[in-house]
Design a protein around this motif. Structure first.
Motif, short mmCIF file in Angstrom:
data_model
loop_
_atom_site.label_atom_id
_atom_site.label_comp_id
_atom_site.label_asym_id
_atom_site.label_seq_id
_atom_site.Cartn_x
_atom_site.Cartn_y
_atom_site.Cartn_z
N ASP A 131 0.86 -1.20 0.00
CA ASP A 131 0.00 0.00 0.00
C ASP A 131 0.90 1.25 0.00
OD1 ASP A 131 -1.53 2.20 0.81
OD2 ASP A 131 -2.94 0.93 1.91
N GLU A 132 0.68 2.12 -0.99
CA GLU A 132 1.63 3.22 -1.20
C GLU A 132 1.59 4.28 -0.11
OE1 GLU A 132 1.23 4.58 -5.20
OE2 GLU A 132 2.16 2.75 -5.99
N SER A 133 0.57 4.24 0.77
CA SER A 133 0.55 5.25 1.84
C SER A 133 1.52 4.88 2.97
CB SER A 133 -0.86 5.44 2.40
OG SER A 133 -1.76 4.52 1.90
N GLN B 112 5.47 2.94 4.18
CA GLN B 112 6.82 2.66 3.69
C GLN B 112 7.09 1.16 3.84
OE1 GLN B 112 9.70 5.04 5.82
NE2 GLN B 112 11.30 4.15 4.53
#
Ligand code: SAM
Length: 334
Positions: free
Chosen positions: A299-301, A303
């Motif tokens: 998930d890109e939100s 790290q």
């Protein structure tokens, strides 16, 4: 077996995939029913379906997959009569001994026929597998199985190879020998009459104890085998995945969140239960001990870092693999 087929017909051998560790071989027959803990599956429903199909049980409670047999799937579904050779070992041995279409192979003992199936597919119609088994019941069972699986390139012989050797009515002339016997050193001296004289012949002895390996090495050396090497296959599943990078602040925030949600849950519990029209208690809509929201890997939100992890050991009958070669003697009249 091993001939590619698209659709299932009456009389076909199908491997019913019931679960990851539960594959059941069945011969499809109109009127028969496969009974599993996920329900009953009438064979009639399987006929005409493509191999690989998912079928649901008669009462729609569960489903299974109908797989086309391969040596690898047969190895994990066959009825065990002995310890067997698993695919991590058999695949390594086949490639290392250069067994290919047309090869002539000796195998002793046959046992449950696990490796025989892999050899049979590899050597194909132009090759031949000479398999020997001295235990009468295992021999009879293997013979039946090879016939029903149409392993037409396998010659199975009921024989004690340690005392009677490998000679049969037809010429064996093997280019590769595989011995999975308790005392391979007693069989090795008999091999000279059954192996090819005009080309390099490979041998692999499969033994669980180092004492057996030592005795087999001595016998191989005495009988002129060279390039003796021992290997052990330690197959492992290796998984690469992403792991969320968490800072100290994230951990503190997570603990705060757990506390906050526990408090909310405790408050909710104090309220009288809500009931539906029939008087049944309604779901309170919140579980204070629940796990919180799931976050999809990557998930890109958040790290992420790449990590690797080994899975549990694969099923394999861990044995030592002893390899050697016999090179033809120059000027031996061949
Ligand atoms: N490789 C086989 C497989 O993958 O299914 C399993 C072989 S099992 C461990 C060993 C077999 O060798 C047993 O079935 C046993 O009866 C047979 N055996 C032992 N000594 C033998 C001998 N002297 N001649 C022929 N077969 C023998």
């Amino acid at each position: 077996m091993f001939h590619h087929k698209k659709t299932i017909a009456e009389g076909d051998l199908v491997l019913a995939y019931i679960g990851r560790d539960n594959l059941k071989p069945i011969f499809v027959k109109n009127g028969d029913v496969l009974q599993t803990k996920y329900g009953n599956f009438p064979h009639t429903d399987m006929i005409g379906k493509p191999f690989g199909s998912q079928v649901t049980s008669a009462k729609n409670v569960g489903f299974i997959y109908l797989l086309l047999p391969t040596p690898e799937l047969w190895t994990v579904s066959l009825p065990h009569r002995t310890q067997i050779v698993y695919t991590p070992d058999s695949s390594y041995i086949v490639q290392r001994m250069n067994v290919v279409g047309g090869s002539r192979v000796i195998e002793a003992g046959t046992g449950s026929g696990s490796f025989t199936h892999a050899f049979s597919r590899t050597v194909g119609p132009a090759g031949r597998v000479f398999s020997y088994e001295f235990h009468e019941q295992r021999y009879i069972q293997a013979k039946k199985e090879f016939e029903s699986h149409k392993l037409e390139n396998v010659t199975l012989t009921h024989r004690d190879v340690c005392n009677e050797g490998f000679d049969i009515d037809t010429e064996v002339n093997a280019q590769m020998v595989f011995l999975d016997l308790p005392s391979p050193w007693e069989a090795i001296p008999h091999l000279s009459r059954a192996i090819a004289k005009d080309q390099t012949v490979g041998i692999c002895c499969f033994s669980p104890c180092i004492e057996q390996v030592v005795k087999a090495v001595e016998a191989l050396q005495e009988c002129g085998w060279t390039a003796i090497e021992m290997t052990e296959v330690q197959a492992k599943k290796w998984e690469a995945r992403k792991e969320m990078v968490r800072e100290l602040d994230d951990a503190i925030e997570r603990l705060r969140d757990v506390k906050r949600r526990q408090k909310e849950g405790a408050e909710l519990k104090k309220l009288p239960p809500k009931r539906d029209a029939d008087g049944n208690e309604k779901d309170r809509g919140y579980n204070p001990f629940g796990k919180g929201k799931r976050i999809a890997e990557g998930d890109e939100s958040f790290q992420w870092q790449n990590v690797s992890k080994t899975g549990p050991e694969l099923k394999t009958h861990t044995s030592y693999l002893l390899f050697a070669r016999q090179v033809p003697v120059l000027g031996a009249g061949v």
